[in-house]
Write a protein that holds these residues in place. Structure first.
Motif, mmCIF file in Angstrom:
data_model
loop_
_atom_site.group_PDB
_atom_site.id
_atom_site.type_symbol
_atom_site.label_atom_id
_atom_site.label_comp_id
_atom_site.label_asym_id
_atom_site.label_seq_id
_atom_site.Cartn_x
_atom_site.Cartn_y
_atom_site.Cartn_z
ATOM 1 N N GLU A 353 0.583 -1.456 0.105
ATOM 2 C CA GLU A 353 0.332 0.321 0.073
ATOM 3 C C GLU A 353 0.981 1.633 -0.039
ATOM 4 O O GLU A 353 -0.193 2.711 0.098
ATOM 5 N N ASP A 354 2.223 1.176 0.355
ATOM 6 C CA ASP A 354 2.801 2.241 0.520
ATOM 7 C C ASP A 354 3.621 2.506 -0.923
ATOM 8 O O ASP A 354 4.566 3.717 -1.174
ATOM 9 N N ARG A 378 -0.493 8.717 -4.222
ATOM 10 C CA ARG A 378 0.448 8.216 -2.758
ATOM 11 C C ARG A 378 -0.473 6.727 -3.085
ATOM 12 O O ARG A 378 -1.652 6.472 -3.672
ATOM 13 N N ASP A 379 0.204 5.502 -2.379
ATOM 14 C CA ASP A 379 -0.775 4.557 -1.685
ATOM 15 C C ASP A 379 -1.795 3.453 -3.010
ATOM 16 O O ASP A 379 -2.947 4.226 -2.911
ATOM 17 N N THR A 384 -6.212 5.177 -2.782
ATOM 18 C CA THR A 384 -4.867 5.840 -3.899
ATOM 19 C C THR A 384 -5.314 7.573 -3.256
ATOM 20 O O THR A 384 -6.716 8.142 -3.681
#
Length: 895
Positions: A353-354, A378-379, A384
């Protein structure tokens, strides 16, 4: 719940497939045992032997063994799902290997797999269909290792051809496809340490959260892999990969441990030429990049390092960089200059997820046009989050002059944009648009766009959009497509939801137009047909018009002229709501056929058959124009095309639509109330009226009075029933009732109350001789039965029998008068002549004539036969005169 991760590298994938095939093949005597005790699946296989004489088994020669139609089918929760299937699996091995016991090692030399398909599936609950081994608490590690020692992979070559690998992870929205895959390897895999030479090419597609990052892109890999079976370590020694035409070289290793995999791989482009960037673009768009003139650099480099297990992926860093580059295609007039790309794709924690993407700069110029974009995403594997800023001005025509855009795009127009946005996907999915922050403006002018999905090219004179945190405002939208011009304004509430989550376009708009042709906006869908002989699907049949399913909007519309099929509506105003493939019209008014139309109703294309349900109000419609233009009205009223005048009507109607959006007459139902105003009849256009005229010589149908005629009808299942109504022709009342069908079959009756004066000179002479005022306005009912069809009707009447019946009664009246029973009886004798419950007319006529003639010529048998001859002579003389006239005998020339 821990995530089940498919821990398969390139070489281990091949080994797993090989083992999957080898187990049911070589231990064929124990297949049933394997199914019951080892694998929670169903295995189906067909085994053939080639190039072997079983009588010579004692010599144990090498032979080709071919396994066909191998499949591995899952049980719950993936019941019926095929994990692996293959058309042909061919091995080179010694026949003696088939007869070894379970504790003896089995050796193969060559393996070829053709047309294989491996479909890996992870459901929304993160269950994986490749987790097929049965749990056995009594099995120890030592037992498993002992079992593995009985399989020796002693191959010098293997090949996988025309195969496909699919990875679907529903829980994360990931979809990966390797198609048209051809992979081969050569090397001595019987050694603890060896080298494997591999060649791989395939087409790759990758989709994440409905976004396609790769779409059938070509990849190839030429690699020399060092294999250490003791350490389970695979090292990239010499290799070269191509993604489209982008070259990459790899270094590093993959090590398979008992609980995880270690990955340490680096890669980079072998050169820094900017052609590397064009090579990433699909070849169909980048064309012949070897002839492109470039300056500047384009570099891709990266590394994957770390552990792969149920909770972690390797950390990685991919850098894409270009500084002040340019390129120019030799056959195009303009170049793309000042290209800057500074992008990173990173994961620093090993937690999926990172992962994030950081576009620090993306910019280019064409002539004086400049475009800039910065973004941070991100994510990627979780919720997201997107932050982006875009600004610039682009002359769209310059794009096709600097880059080989497909010719049918024909881009034109000036695009200006200055937009900043910040949002997260979870807010979009939950429609929490207040969490999005999008501001700025975008406009386009002189834009032209053509596509196969559009019936006509779209030309936008001006379009301007303002972005606010909660809404998108359409400040202006003026343009033209086909025969249609439009000027729209309004608001959208979920543009981001539509763009990213396939949500509907929701909004409210006002639309004005001078000319609006509905056919310009009809989407056409060509259904596929199946050839019964070849079982192949082809596009064919009629095109079905569909209302787009993604529209959810309300439009307040006003148009000077609306064109639909062959109808022209003027001064149209109303409200149109589109939702769930259904268009609903409210309070629509329009000038049509010289009158006014009011309409409320809906059309739906959601089901297999399109449907409609409408209420129509028509005032002062021109009858001939409306019925000539509307096939449906022609079916409802067969005589309408012969009428000239005005019409007031209300219609409630529903049914199915054909693929071209015209009503399917066999399915419609409803009712109609109509009033005719100032109406005349054109008999030349009505074969029915001409046929009626020919049967009733006293009738001239063009003089039928239709003024203020009111009628009602109902229709259902292809039949129209008319409520009885009355017409006037001079002093004749015509009562009409019956029905007809949409395929133009008639079944009507018309009852005419005909005055005696229309029934011929003999009848009128008899009435005149009676000198009786009570029968002065005598009428008889004449029934005309109408059948056949619109163009060839049939008409039958009872006029002849009716006249004969009346004549008989008139003779009886005259007889009564002659025997001095009084003229008061005349009206009474005629009152029941034509009652419907009377006996058969033939019988009545026969009895009446007999009675009359008997009375006139022979007298009543019950009467006194001694009456004097003098008393009977005047009666008989008068009777003879009457009958002589009726029967056309020679009249008494003396009296």
């Amino acid at each position: 719940m821990k995530r089940k991760v498919l821990k398969i590298t390139g070489i281990t994938l091949l080994v797993l497939i090989g083992l999957l095939i080898a187990i049911p093949l070589f231990l064929q005597g124990k297949i049933e045992e394997i199914i019951k005790n080892k694998v929670n699946n169903s295995i189906n296989a067909t085994l053939d032997f080639e190039d072997v004489d079983l009588s010579l088994l004692k010599s144990f020669p090498n032979a080709n063994v071919k396994l066909t139609k191998l499949s591995l089918v899952n049980k719950a929760p993936f019941e019926g799902d095929t994990l692996f299937s293959s058309s042909d699996i061919e091995l080179t091995m010694s026949i003696k290997e088939l007869f070894k016991s379970a504790d003896e090692p089995i050796v193969i030399q060559r393996l070829n797999i053709d047309k294989a398909k491996l479909h890996v599936l992870v459901d929304e609950n993160e269950n994986a269909n490749y987790d097929i081994a049965k749990e056995d608490e009594t099995t120890t590690t030592e037992t498993v290792e002992a079992s593995n020692d009985n399989f020796t992979l002693n191959m010098d070559s293997y090949a996988i051809t025309n195969s496909e690998i699919i990875y679907d992870d529903i829980s994360s929205g990931m979809h990966l496809v390797l198609s048209e895959m051809n992979h081969s390897g050569t090397g001595d895999l019987s050694l603890e340490q060896s080298e494997l030479k591999t060649l791989t090419d395939a087409m790759i597609s990758f989709e994440m959260d409905s976004t396609k990052y790769l779409n059938n892109n070509k990849i190839s890999l030429d690699a020399l892999i060092g294999i250490d079976l003791k350490e389970n370590k695979y090292t990239f020694l010499e290799n070269r990969a191509l993604i489209n035409q982008l070259p990459l070289v790899f270094d590093g290793f993959v090590k398979v441990n008992e609980d995880n995999q270690e990955v340490d791989i680096t890669f980079k482009t072998p050169s820094s030429d900017f052609k590397n960037f064009l090579a990433v673009i699909p070849e169909v768009y980048s064309k012949n990049i070897e002839t492109v003139q470039t300056t500047g650099n384009f570099e891709v480099s990266g590394e994957f390092k770390g552990i792969v297990d149920e909770e972690h992926i390797p950390t990685f860093h991919i850098a894409i960089n270009s500084e002040n580059a340019s390129f120019k295609y030799p056959d195009l007039p303009k170049s793309v200059q000042n290209v800057f790309i500074d992008t990173e794709i990173k994961n620093t924690t090993g937690i999926t997820e990172d992962t994030f993407v950081d576009i620090k700069r993306l910019s280019f110029t064409i002539d004086q046009d400049k475009f800039n974009l910065t973004s941070r995403i991100r994510d990627l594997m979780g919720n997201t989050k997107v932050d982006a800023d875009m600004d610039g001005r682009i002359n769209l025509a310059n794009i096709s002059q600097a880059y080989p855009v497909p010719a049918d795009y024909n881009l034109k127009g000036i695009l200006n944009a200055d937009i900043t946005t910040s949002f997260d996907m979870e807010s979009l999915e939950k429609k929490q648009y207040q969490n999005t922050k999008t501001t700025g403006k975008a406009s386009v002018s002189g834009f032209e766009y053509a596509s196969e999905e559009l019936k006509n090219p779209v030309a936008i004179n001006t379009a301007a959009v303002s972005f606010n945190p909660n809404t998108v405002t359409l400040d202006s939208f003026k343009g033209k497509t086909g025969n249609t011009d439009f000027d729209a304004k309004g608001t959208l509430t979920n543009l981001l939801g539509f763009m990213f989550n396939k949500e509907n376009v929701e909004g409210r708009f006002t639309l004005t137009s001078n000319t609006f042709a509905l056919n310009d906006f009809m989407m056409e869908e060509t259904p596929e047909t199946v050839d019964d002989e070849t079982q192949t699907q082809t596009s064919g049949g009629e095109e079905r018009i569909k209302i787009p399913s993604f529209l959810d909007c309300t439009i307040e519309a006003a148009a000077g002229t609306v064109l639909y099929d062959n109808l022209t509506l003027k001064n149209v105003k109303g409200t149109l709501t589109i939702k769930d493939e259904t268009a609903t019209v409210k309070n629509l008014t329009s000038d049509l056929f010289g009158g006014t139309l009011g309409l409320t109703g809906s059309v739906s294309t959601k089901d297999e058959a399109s449907t409609f349900d409408m209420d129509l109000g028509m005032s002062n419609f021109g009858i001939s124009e409306s019925f000539a233009a509307l096939d449906m009205f022609q079916a409802l009223a067969p005589l309408a095309n012969a009428l000239q005048g005005k019409l007031n009507s209300t219609v409630k109607i529903s049914g199915n639509l054909k693929d071209d959006f015209t009503p399917n007459l066999a399915t419609i139902s409803g009712n109609l109330l109509a009033e005719l105003l100032s109406t005349k009849v054109n008999t030349e256009k009505a074969p029915l009226l001409s046929a009626l005229d020919s049967k009733l010589n006293f009738l001239d149908s063009k003089d039928i009075n239709l003024e203020d005629l009111k009628t009602a009808l109902t229709f259902d299942n292809g039949a129209v029933k008319v409520k009885p109504f009355t017409l006037k022709y001079k002093d004749i009342a015509i009562n009409v009732d019956g029905s007809h069908t949409f395929d133009k079959q008639l079944q009507y009756s018309a009852t005419l109350d005909v005055p005696a004066k229309y029934l011929g000179t003999e009848v009128n002479k008899l009435i005149a001789q009676m000198n009786d005022d009570s029968i002065k306005d005598l009428t008889i009912p004449v029934i005309a039965n109408i059948g056949g069809n619109y163009t060839n009707p049939t008409v039958t009447t009872d006029l002849t029998s009716g006249v004969k019946k009346l004549t008989t009664q008139l003779v009886e009246i005259q007889k009564q008068k002659l025997v001095n029973q009084g003229k008061d009886k005349a009206k009474d004798l005629l009152s029941d002549v034509f009652k419907k419950d009377e006996k058969d007319s033939t019988s009545t006529k026969s009895d009446g004539v007999k009675e009359t003639i008997g009375g006139l010529l022979g007298g009543d048998k019950k009467k006194d036969t001694t009456a004097t001859k003098t008393e009977d002579e005047p009666v008989k003389s008068a009777a003879k005169k009457i009958l002589g006239g009726l029967l056309n005998k020679k009249k008494d020339t003396v009296n």
